[in-house]
Design a protein around this motif. Sequence first.
Motif, short mmCIF file in Angstrom:
data_model
loop_
_atom_site.label_atom_id
_atom_site.label_comp_id
_atom_site.label_asym_id
_atom_site.label_seq_id
_atom_site.Cartn_x
_atom_site.Cartn_y
_atom_site.Cartn_z
N ALA A 225 94.25 21.65 -50.30
CA ALA A 225 93.31 22.76 -50.47
C ALA A 225 93.38 23.73 -49.29
N TYR A 226 93.52 23.20 -48.08
CA TYR A 226 93.64 24.08 -46.91
C TYR A 226 95.00 24.78 -46.88
N LEU A 227 96.02 24.15 -47.43
CA LEU A 227 97.31 24.83 -47.54
C LEU A 227 97.21 26.04 -48.48
N ALA A 228 96.39 25.92 -49.52
CA ALA A 228 96.17 27.06 -50.43
C ALA A 228 95.50 28.20 -49.66
N LEU B 216 84.85 17.94 -47.25
CA LEU B 216 86.24 18.31 -46.93
C LEU B 216 86.78 19.41 -47.84
N ILE B 217 86.44 19.37 -49.10
CA ILE B 217 87.03 20.28 -50.09
C ILE B 217 86.31 21.63 -50.14
N LYS C 291 88.88 7.38 -49.26
CA LYS C 291 88.67 8.48 -48.31
C LYS C 291 90.01 9.07 -47.86
N LEU C 292 91.02 8.24 -47.69
CA LEU C 292 92.34 8.73 -47.32
C LEU C 292 92.90 9.65 -48.42
N ILE C 293 92.75 9.24 -49.66
CA ILE C 293 93.22 10.05 -50.78
C ILE C 293 92.47 11.39 -50.82
N ILE C 294 91.17 11.36 -50.57
CA ILE C 294 90.38 12.59 -50.54
C ILE C 294 90.86 13.51 -49.41
#
Length: 150
Positions: free
Chosen positions: A96-99, A12-13, A86-89
């Motif tokens: 990160a996608y907002l960045a 995800l990251i 997983k929810l927190i991740i």
Amino acid sequence: MIKELKKTYYLLIFPAVILTIIAYLLFYFKVWGGVAFSPSRNFSIIFFIVAITIGVALPIFLRVYFFSKLKTKHFTTQGEFIRYQKLIIKVAAITAYLAFIAAFLRMETFYFGGTVLAAIYAIYYHYPSEKKIKFDQKIFKVQKEGNGEG
């Protein structure tokens, strides 16, 4: 469990971080001029506040909510704990996608920088290290599935 959480984390990251770096470098070295429009100051402010809320406040709220469920149960299962992690991740990944979006839209430096800082905080703080996961397992009284042990 930790391998599973790290795999989710990286899947995800990593794309968000790479996209953000590429967008910023293309703009910085004037290879790409950015989008044809510039976001308004009001939009940038709201976007910045949303990034801070999602990256900092929402994980705290989710942790308190998850912990409050222990008042009635006094323990949590390993499956529930993994779903929570997983929810927190996923929440950290949103920041990160907002960045990336902030870099793509070429937001003013202050709002872009603030959004990136919120993303860095979320990415760093919610990394599923072995030490952090074991500590959280103690806090949330995680029991292994099926045998009733903690």
